[in-house]
Design a protein around this motif. Sequence first.
Motif, mmCIF file in Angstrom:
data_model
loop_
_atom_site.group_PDB
_atom_site.id
_atom_site.type_symbol
_atom_site.label_atom_id
_atom_site.label_comp_id
_atom_site.label_asym_id
_atom_site.label_seq_id
_atom_site.Cartn_x
_atom_site.Cartn_y
_atom_site.Cartn_z
ATOM 1 N N CYS A 69 7.263 51.728 12.782
ATOM 2 C CA CYS A 69 7.028 53.170 12.736
ATOM 3 C C CYS A 69 7.820 53.894 13.813
ATOM 4 C CB CYS A 69 5.533 53.445 12.859
ATOM 5 S SG CYS A 69 4.580 52.593 11.580
ATOM 6 N N VAL A 70 9.027 53.407 14.056
ATOM 7 C CA VAL A 70 9.931 54.035 15.027
ATOM 8 C C VAL A 70 10.793 55.059 14.290
ATOM 9 C CG1 VAL A 70 9.959 52.034 16.564
ATOM 10 C CG2 VAL A 70 11.619 52.175 14.679
ATOM 11 N N PRO A 71 11.456 55.988 15.017
ATOM 12 C CA PRO A 71 12.341 56.951 14.359
ATOM 13 C C PRO A 71 13.411 56.248 13.513
ATOM 14 C CG PRO A 71 11.974 57.583 16.643
ATOM 15 C CD PRO A 71 11.356 56.228 16.465
ATOM 16 N N ASP A 96 9.537 49.825 7.064
ATOM 17 C CA ASP A 96 9.687 50.984 7.938
ATOM 18 C C ASP A 96 9.025 52.175 7.259
ATOM 19 O OD1 ASP A 96 11.546 51.488 5.887
ATOM 20 O OD2 ASP A 96 12.645 52.839 7.203
ATOM 21 N N VAL A 97 9.085 53.348 7.912
ATOM 22 C CA VAL A 97 8.465 54.556 7.344
ATOM 23 C C VAL A 97 9.442 55.740 7.416
ATOM 24 C CG1 VAL A 97 6.122 53.810 7.901
ATOM 25 C CG2 VAL A 97 7.407 55.172 9.573
ATOM 26 N N GLY A 98 10.749 55.414 7.498
ATOM 27 C CA GLY A 98 11.759 56.460 7.722
ATOM 28 C C GLY A 98 11.940 57.401 6.547
ATOM 29 N N SER A 99 12.317 58.643 6.845
ATOM 30 C CA SER A 99 12.491 59.677 5.824
ATOM 31 C C SER A 99 13.802 59.548 5.070
ATOM 32 C CB SER A 99 12.455 61.059 6.475
ATOM 33 O OG SER A 99 11.244 61.235 7.142
ATOM 34 N N VAL A 100 14.698 58.663 5.526
ATOM 35 C CA VAL A 100 15.940 58.375 4.796
ATOM 36 C C VAL A 100 15.970 56.869 4.550
ATOM 37 C CG1 VAL A 100 17.246 60.310 5.739
ATOM 38 C CG2 VAL A 100 17.236 58.129 6.952
ATOM 39 N N LYS A 101 16.620 56.467 3.494
ATOM 40 C CA LYS A 101 16.613 55.041 3.172
ATOM 41 C C LYS A 101 18.014 54.426 3.176
ATOM 42 C CE LYS A 101 13.546 53.799 3.763
ATOM 43 N NZ LYS A 101 12.667 54.467 4.694
ATOM 44 N N ALA A 102 18.970 54.955 2.429
ATOM 45 C CA ALA A 102 20.289 54.329 2.352
ATOM 46 C C ALA A 102 20.948 54.180 3.731
ATOM 47 C CB ALA A 102 21.192 55.097 1.389
ATOM 48 N N PRO A 103 20.921 55.204 4.607
ATOM 49 C CA PRO A 103 21.578 55.041 5.908
ATOM 50 C C PRO A 103 20.944 53.929 6.757
ATOM 51 C CG PRO A 103 21.225 57.368 5.434
ATOM 52 C CD PRO A 103 20.463 56.590 4.407
ATOM 53 N N ILE A 104 19.643 53.704 6.629
ATOM 54 C CA ILE A 104 18.984 52.636 7.377
ATOM 55 C C ILE A 104 19.444 51.282 6.856
ATOM 56 C CG2 ILE A 104 16.733 51.491 7.688
ATOM 57 C CD1 ILE A 104 15.478 54.271 8.002
ATOM 58 N N ILE A 105 19.489 51.176 5.518
ATOM 59 C CA ILE A 105 19.933 49.912 4.912
ATOM 60 C C ILE A 105 21.384 49.624 5.298
ATOM 61 C CG2 ILE A 105 20.402 48.801 2.680
ATOM 62 C CD1 ILE A 105 17.952 50.566 1.648
ATOM 63 N N GLU A 106 22.225 50.674 5.271
ATOM 64 C CA GLU A 106 23.637 50.496 5.649
ATOM 65 C C GLU A 106 23.776 50.080 7.113
ATOM 66 O OE1 GLU A 106 25.327 54.281 4.586
ATOM 67 O OE2 GLU A 106 24.839 53.939 2.467
ATOM 68 N N ALA A 107 22.935 50.640 7.972
ATOM 69 C CA ALA A 107 23.010 50.312 9.400
ATOM 70 C C ALA A 107 22.638 48.853 9.644
ATOM 71 C CB ALA A 107 22.100 51.236 10.207
ATOM 72 N N ILE A 108 21.666 48.341 8.880
ATOM 73 C CA ILE A 108 21.323 46.913 9.012
ATOM 74 C C ILE A 108 22.482 46.072 8.482
ATOM 75 C CG2 ILE A 108 19.717 45.080 8.318
ATOM 76 C CD1 ILE A 108 17.655 47.415 7.757
ATOM 77 N N LEU A 121 11.065 45.527 3.399
ATOM 78 C CA LEU A 121 10.959 46.491 2.298
ATOM 79 C C LEU A 121 11.076 47.903 2.872
ATOM 80 C CD1 LEU A 121 10.371 46.933 -0.776
ATOM 81 C CD2 LEU A 121 7.998 47.389 -0.092
ATOM 82 N N PRO A 122 12.163 48.609 2.553
ATOM 83 C CA PRO A 122 12.278 50.001 3.025
ATOM 84 C C PRO A 122 11.202 50.861 2.359
ATOM 85 C CG PRO A 122 14.409 49.138 2.263
ATOM 86 C CD PRO A 122 13.350 48.181 1.787
ATOM 87 N N CYS A 123 10.460 51.610 3.165
ATOM 88 C CA CYS A 123 9.351 52.429 2.650
ATOM 89 C C CYS A 123 9.415 53.845 3.229
ATOM 90 C CB CYS A 123 7.992 51.833 3.075
ATOM 91 S SG CYS A 123 7.588 50.262 2.295
ATOM 92 N N HIS A 124 8.865 54.798 2.499
ATOM 93 C CA HIS A 124 8.747 56.158 3.012
ATOM 94 C C HIS A 124 7.462 56.805 2.514
ATOM 95 C CE1 HIS A 124 10.113 60.624 3.010
ATOM 96 N NE2 HIS A 124 9.347 60.354 4.057
ATOM 97 N N PRO A 125 6.454 56.852 3.382
ATOM 98 C CA PRO A 125 5.240 57.581 2.999
ATOM 99 C C PRO A 125 5.512 59.079 3.080
ATOM 100 C CG PRO A 125 5.012 56.713 5.231
ATOM 101 C CD PRO A 125 6.363 56.271 4.730
ATOM 102 N N ILE A 126 5.330 59.783 1.959
ATOM 103 C CA ILE A 126 5.615 61.234 1.957
ATOM 104 C C ILE A 126 4.375 61.958 2.446
ATOM 105 C CG2 ILE A 126 6.407 63.208 0.593
ATOM 106 C CD1 ILE A 126 7.793 61.266 -1.211
ATOM 107 N N SER A 127 4.254 61.971 3.733
ATOM 108 C CA SER A 127 3.061 62.471 4.381
ATOM 109 C C SER A 127 3.445 62.674 5.822
ATOM 110 C CB SER A 127 1.969 61.413 4.290
ATOM 111 O OG SER A 127 0.765 61.923 4.766
#
Lengths: 279, 279
Positions: free
Chosen positions: A67-69, A89-101, A112-118
């Motif tokens: 749950c980090v930025p 994770d809980v990041g608001s963007v997904k592709a850039p995080i996957i690309e960075a890894i 599993l990349p995740c984004h709770p819309i909350s």
Amino acid sequence: MKLGTLAIVGVGLIGGSIGKAVKERGIAQRVVGIEANPDSAQWALTNGLIDEVAAQVPDDAELVALCVPSDLVAEWVVALSQHPAPLFDVGSVKAPIIEAIAASQPVPPTFLPCHPISGSERSGPQAADAALFDGCTVVVTPLQHTAARAEQACSEFWQALGAQVVSMQPDAHDAALAVTSHLPHLLAFAFMQQVDDAHLPLTGGGFRDFTRIAAASPELWWRIMQLNRKALTAALDDYADNLRAMAEVIEQGDEGKGLALIQAAVAKRQRAQRLQDES
Amino acid sequence: MKLGTLAIVGVGLIGGSIGKAVKERGIAQRVVGIEANPDSAQWALTNGLIDEVAAQVPDDAELVALCVPSDLVAEWVVALSQHPAPLFDVGSVKAPIIEAIAASQPVPPTFLPCHPISGSERSGPQAADAALFDGCTVVVTPLQHTAARAEQACSEFWQALGAQVVSMQPDAHDAALAVTSHLPHLLAFAFMQQVDDAHLPLTGGGFRDFTRIAAASPELWWRIMQLNRKALTAALDDYADNLRAMAEVIEQGDEGKGLALIQAAVAKRQRAQRLQDES
């Protein structure tokens, strides 16, 4: 769902809310928090959001919530790539995080990349809310090599918190969230530039709601807008066209076109409200 | 304040809320509603927002609340120019209403232009709320020849409903409200154009609040934006500059400038919230 040890990396608004909800619902026997800010860690411990504070993710953790930025997720995923537990994770963007890894190593099958819309315009564990995920949508963006076991464990965890899980492609997620979340923040930040102190007594409920998202964390939102810059710029280009069309009908006094535009907006907003009411 | 007869012309959200608040607070002995829509009139009567329905403003009315849409105010003021009672409107624009009256005759000294900064995306007497004006700001824009008695009676009436009264020049009111209310509506209407059904499940609390004003009455808002077109266009020009500045720093990845812009927005929004909390 009943876990042994859950590790939460980053005990802010989201991590703290996960801890609080897990404790209230009895989802894990032990919740371990890993938090760089000692005040936040202590607050979360004292207020029962977590059971213990640790310097690193315990070896016996059965699930890891990152749950980090957004811009810090990749290094944590890389650091935990040998850990056997599923992690999300809980990041608001997904592709850039996957690309960075992927820039430093193959994305681990446990992730599993995740984004709770909350969320909330508030931040920190003090703003934690056990009901934050109840009824909310969590987007998951599994990759081809994501392990079915990791996807299932993370999805069940979100469902245990009361959320609905929706699966999407990372790029589709980023394009949609650019419209539904990142663009509104950008528009509200831009709007506040022209509000001055003399305006403030002349504001009502409409202003308050429209600008609530402009009270969000500057650092967090600068990072999100930077990471999702490509999709956000495309959404902003569309917006500029829509704004120009509205400006033209107002300037020309074209009631037919003007009313049609506003009526389309109102109809969509009412449909959105019905959907939110039903969920 | 204790009135004999109060006349309310137009018993919709605002007129109905005035009726309800007046009855609850015992401000008038008798509330007479004048309403073109027979269903609205009947509903308001049956539900006790008014005591009787009439075809015209009674001769013995001691105060007249004109709660019709902004573009219909002028003809009512002209029709009532010989009536001895103070009268006020509740329109969201002021100078265009005054100009529309002045186009046919001198503005009567009994008329005080008023604007309660309070509303809802809902409309009709069914949405009436007795607390709608409690704690809200009402802008009054007296003219040089407005009778002190009219100004005082209307101001006392608003205060009796729980509102704070602020006096301004009509043009200054219209310029300020273009920024604090009309522009946000325009921006939200434009934003909804690019939202489609696939986006709706991917929305959260931020989207809901940001777009709430886009559920407002299309006819009402088309009229307001037309009447205040001049000030609104000026506000929109400023907004286009602010949006361009935000887009540039995001595109350039200029963290220093980007954070400074967002921080300025957040600081202003927090100041606005403190002011609203205090009032």
